[in-house]
Design a protein around this motif. Structure first.
Motif, PDB file in Angstrom:
ATOM      1  N   LEU A 271       0.786  -1.394  -0.094  1.00  0.00           N
ATOM      2  CA  LEU A 271      -0.125  -0.039  -0.080  1.00  0.00           C
ATOM      3  C   LEU A 271       0.933   1.076   0.059  1.00  0.00           C
ATOM      4  O   LEU A 271       0.548   2.326  -0.730  1.00  0.00           O
ATOM      5  N   LYS A 272       1.935   1.216   0.676  1.00  0.00           N
ATOM      6  CA  LYS A 272       2.871   2.246   0.806  1.00  0.00           C
ATOM      7  C   LYS A 272       3.410   2.598  -0.525  1.00  0.00           C
ATOM      8  O   LYS A 272       3.419   3.751  -1.338  1.00  0.00           O
ATOM      9  N   ALA A 273       3.750   1.630  -1.054  1.00  0.00           N
ATOM     10  CA  ALA A 273       4.214   1.793  -2.736  1.00  0.00           C
ATOM     11  C   ALA A 273       3.041   2.045  -3.622  1.00  0.00           C
ATOM     12  O   ALA A 273       3.481   3.181  -4.446  1.00  0.00           O
ATOM     13  N   HIS A 274       2.009   1.796  -3.498  1.00  0.00           N
ATOM     14  CA  HIS A 274       0.822   2.099  -4.350  1.00  0.00           C
ATOM     15  C   HIS A 274       0.547   3.652  -4.099  1.00  0.00           C
ATOM     16  O   HIS A 274       0.560   4.381  -5.328  1.00  0.00           O
ATOM     17  N   TYR A 275       0.634   4.122  -3.057  1.00  0.00           N
ATOM     18  CA  TYR A 275       0.106   5.392  -2.813  1.00  0.00           C
ATOM     19  C   TYR A 275       1.655   6.471  -3.190  1.00  0.00           C
ATOM     20  O   TYR A 275       1.111   7.679  -3.316  1.00  0.00           O
ATOM     21  N   ALA A 276       2.619   6.020  -3.371  1.00  0.00           N
ATOM     22  CA  ALA A 276       3.745   6.686  -3.391  1.00  0.00           C
ATOM     23  C   ALA A 276       3.748   6.960  -5.173  1.00  0.00           C
ATOM     24  O   ALA A 276       4.456   7.895  -5.385  1.00  0.00           O
ATOM     25  N   LYS A 277       3.437   6.010  -5.707  1.00  0.00           N
ATOM     26  CA  LYS A 277       3.435   5.996  -7.021  1.00  0.00           C
ATOM     27  C   LYS A 277       2.256   7.457  -7.748  1.00  0.00           C
ATOM     28  O   LYS A 277       1.367   7.388  -7.075  1.00  0.00           O
ATOM     29  N   PRO A 278       2.711   8.145  -8.721  1.00  0.00           N
ATOM     30  CA  PRO A 278       1.804   9.057  -9.424  1.00  0.00           C
ATOM     31  C   PRO A 278       0.701   8.115 -10.243  1.00  0.00           C
ATOM     32  O   PRO A 278       1.032   7.110 -10.539  1.00  0.00           O
ATOM     33  N   PRO A 279      -0.561   8.823 -10.452  1.00  0.00           N
ATOM     34  CA  PRO A 279      -1.589   8.223 -11.047  1.00  0.00           C
ATOM     35  C   PRO A 279      -1.050   7.759 -12.387  1.00  0.00           C
ATOM     36  O   PRO A 279      -0.268   8.376 -13.046  1.00  0.00           O
ATOM     37  N   SER A 280      -1.498   6.489 -12.973  1.00  0.00           N
ATOM     38  CA  SER A 280      -0.954   6.133 -14.123  1.00  0.00           C
ATOM     39  C   SER A 280      -1.974   5.071 -14.678  1.00  0.00           C
ATOM     40  O   SER A 280      -3.031   4.636 -13.844  1.00  0.00           O
ATOM     41  N   ASP A 281      -1.987   4.660 -15.920  1.00  0.00           N
ATOM     42  CA  ASP A 281      -2.884   3.426 -16.463  1.00  0.00           C
ATOM     43  C   ASP A 281      -2.303   2.321 -16.476  1.00  0.00           C
ATOM     44  O   ASP A 281      -2.757   1.216 -17.220  1.00  0.00           O
ATOM     45  N   ASP A 282      -0.943   2.005 -15.820  1.00  0.00           N
ATOM     46  CA  ASP A 282      -0.456   0.528 -16.169  1.00  0.00           C
ATOM     47  C   ASP A 282      -1.311  -0.447 -15.619  1.00  0.00           C
ATOM     48  O   ASP A 282      -0.882  -1.651 -15.612  1.00  0.00           O
ATOM     49  N   TRP A 283      -2.292  -0.339 -14.744  1.00  0.00           N
ATOM     50  CA  TRP A 283      -3.155  -1.423 -14.093  1.00  0.00           C
ATOM     51  C   TRP A 283      -4.090  -1.707 -15.013  1.00  0.00           C
ATOM     52  O   TRP A 283      -4.781  -3.066 -15.127  1.00  0.00           O
ATOM     53  N   ARG A 284      -4.408  -1.079 -16.256  1.00  0.00           N
ATOM     54  CA  ARG A 284      -5.529  -1.348 -17.026  1.00  0.00           C
ATOM     55  C   ARG A 284      -5.359  -2.685 -17.621  1.00  0.00           C
ATOM     56  O   ARG A 284      -4.360  -3.198 -18.153  1.00  0.00           O
ATOM     57  N   GLY A 285      -6.346  -3.461 -17.846  1.00  0.00           N
ATOM     58  CA  GLY A 285      -6.447  -4.999 -18.660  1.00  0.00           C
ATOM     59  C   GLY A 285      -6.055  -5.951 -17.397  1.00  0.00           C
ATOM     60  O   GLY A 285      -7.070  -6.868 -17.741  1.00  0.00           O
TER      61      GLY A 285
END
Length: 342
Positions: A211-225
């Motif tokens: 979760l720490k890594a998730h919130y540290a990342k800027p918003p992106s679309d790399d999760w799609r699919g």
């Protein structure tokens, strides 16, 4: 969710109604029958039996009923409450009432799916912010906390925007958090971890660090699919909970669509026209039927919202990978011993 009809005058009724707008009859929900009934002098017109209201009816927070001879004061839904907000603070009452609407709808869906929900194990705490600490929504081994502030539409929208979420609803919170509980019930206790990990990943990965890594990342679309949402990509537990919430969204919404007799098409034909009829019970349907109906239904709902100038009702896309995850949840839900509602 479905529509109901008054047994006295046949007027259209909704799940939360407490009186019929047409004939004035008192109304109450009968959990064993999963039906809304009109009442006359304490007798349900549905079954001609005597029932009494849940103690939380005094706060206009519940319309579920108990049999008159039951010793319990609280209905099967309200027995799940561990903590309710301080109701001597007037501002807390309408927020708690909103929480109860969402919780009762959740439990209706769990009952329709015959999923177990022992009130000794699955507990809800509705907490207000204090000077010392902000209440956080979350789950811990069947103990679900929901922040009272989430019941305030303006505050919830503020949080949605700040967290770059396309969708954030009170009912969605309940469905997501209860998904964590059903991981314990349907996966862990049933010994289905290997099958789970093949689809969702290894849930033994450090949750706090993920979760720490998730919130540290800027918003992106790399999760799609591969995922239903950006948050689902944070950790396998969140992927499961997000998919479980969407599964409940789907069956509940499709039941309402069937109740209205809505017609849409599950595929594009050669002329490019969407057409289908939601004429099945999604609580007993195959996952194939559910998925085929869901996509065109959401396309239609989103198009209607755009016609009114409002955001898409369902701002998600179900990829093949997500469909397989939903299919796994469907299998676990439907291939287990059945129970009657608590």
């Amino acid at each position: 969710m479905r529509l109901f009809a008054c047994q006295k005058c046949s007027n259209l009724l909704h799940f939360e109604n407490t009186s019929c707008e047409k004939c004035g009859s008192a109304l109450g929900y009968l959990p064993p029958q999963r039906m809304l009934s009109a009442f006359a002098d304490g007798v349900a017109l549905l079954d001609r039996q005597r029932w009494k209201p849940c103690a939380n009816a005094a706060w206009q927070a519940c319309n579920w009923m108990l049999r008159e001879d039951e010793e319990q004061e609280y209905c099967p839904a309200c027995r799940h409450n561990a903590v309710v907000p301080d109701l001597t603070i007037a501002a807390n009452l309408p927020l708690w009432q909103n929480l109860e609407v969402a919780k009762h709808r959740l439990l209706y869906t769990l009952d329709r799916l015959d999923l177990p929900h022992d009130p000794e194990e699955l507990r809800f705490s509705f907490l207000a912010d204090t000077a010392a600490q902000n209440a956080m929504t979350g789950h811990d081994n069947g103990q679900i906390t929901v922040a009272l502030a989430e019941a305030d539409d303006a505050e919830r929208e503020k949080r949605r925007s700040a967290m770059h979420e396309p969708f954030r609803t009170l009912l969605g919170h309940f469905r997501h958090e209860v998904g964590h509980y059903y991981f314990l019930v349907l996966v862990e206790r049933a010994g289905r971890q290997d099958a789970f990990r093949a689809l969702f990943g290894d849930e033994r990965a450090d949750y706090a660090e993920a979760l720490k890594a998730h919130y540290a990342k800027p918003p992106s679309d790399d999760w799609r699919g591969q995922y239903i949402s950006a948050y689902a990509a944070a950790h396998p537990h969140e992927d499961w909970a997000e998919c479980f919430a969407h599964y409940l969204h789907m069956v509940d919404s499709l039941e309402m669509a069937a109740s209205f007799g809505m017609s849409i098409r599950p595929r594009l034909d050669r002329e490019g026209v969407l057409e289908a009829e939601v004429d099945f019970d999604p609580y007993r349907a195959s996952i194939e039927d559910i998925l085929l109906a869901w996509t065109p239904l959401t396309v239609a709902m989103n198009a209607m919202n755009r016609s009114m100038g409002t955001p898409d009702l369902y701002p998600f896309v179900l990829s093949e990978a997500v469909g397989r995850k939903l299919g796994f949840i469907h299998e676990l839900v439907h291939h287990r011993p059945r129970t009657r509602p608590n």
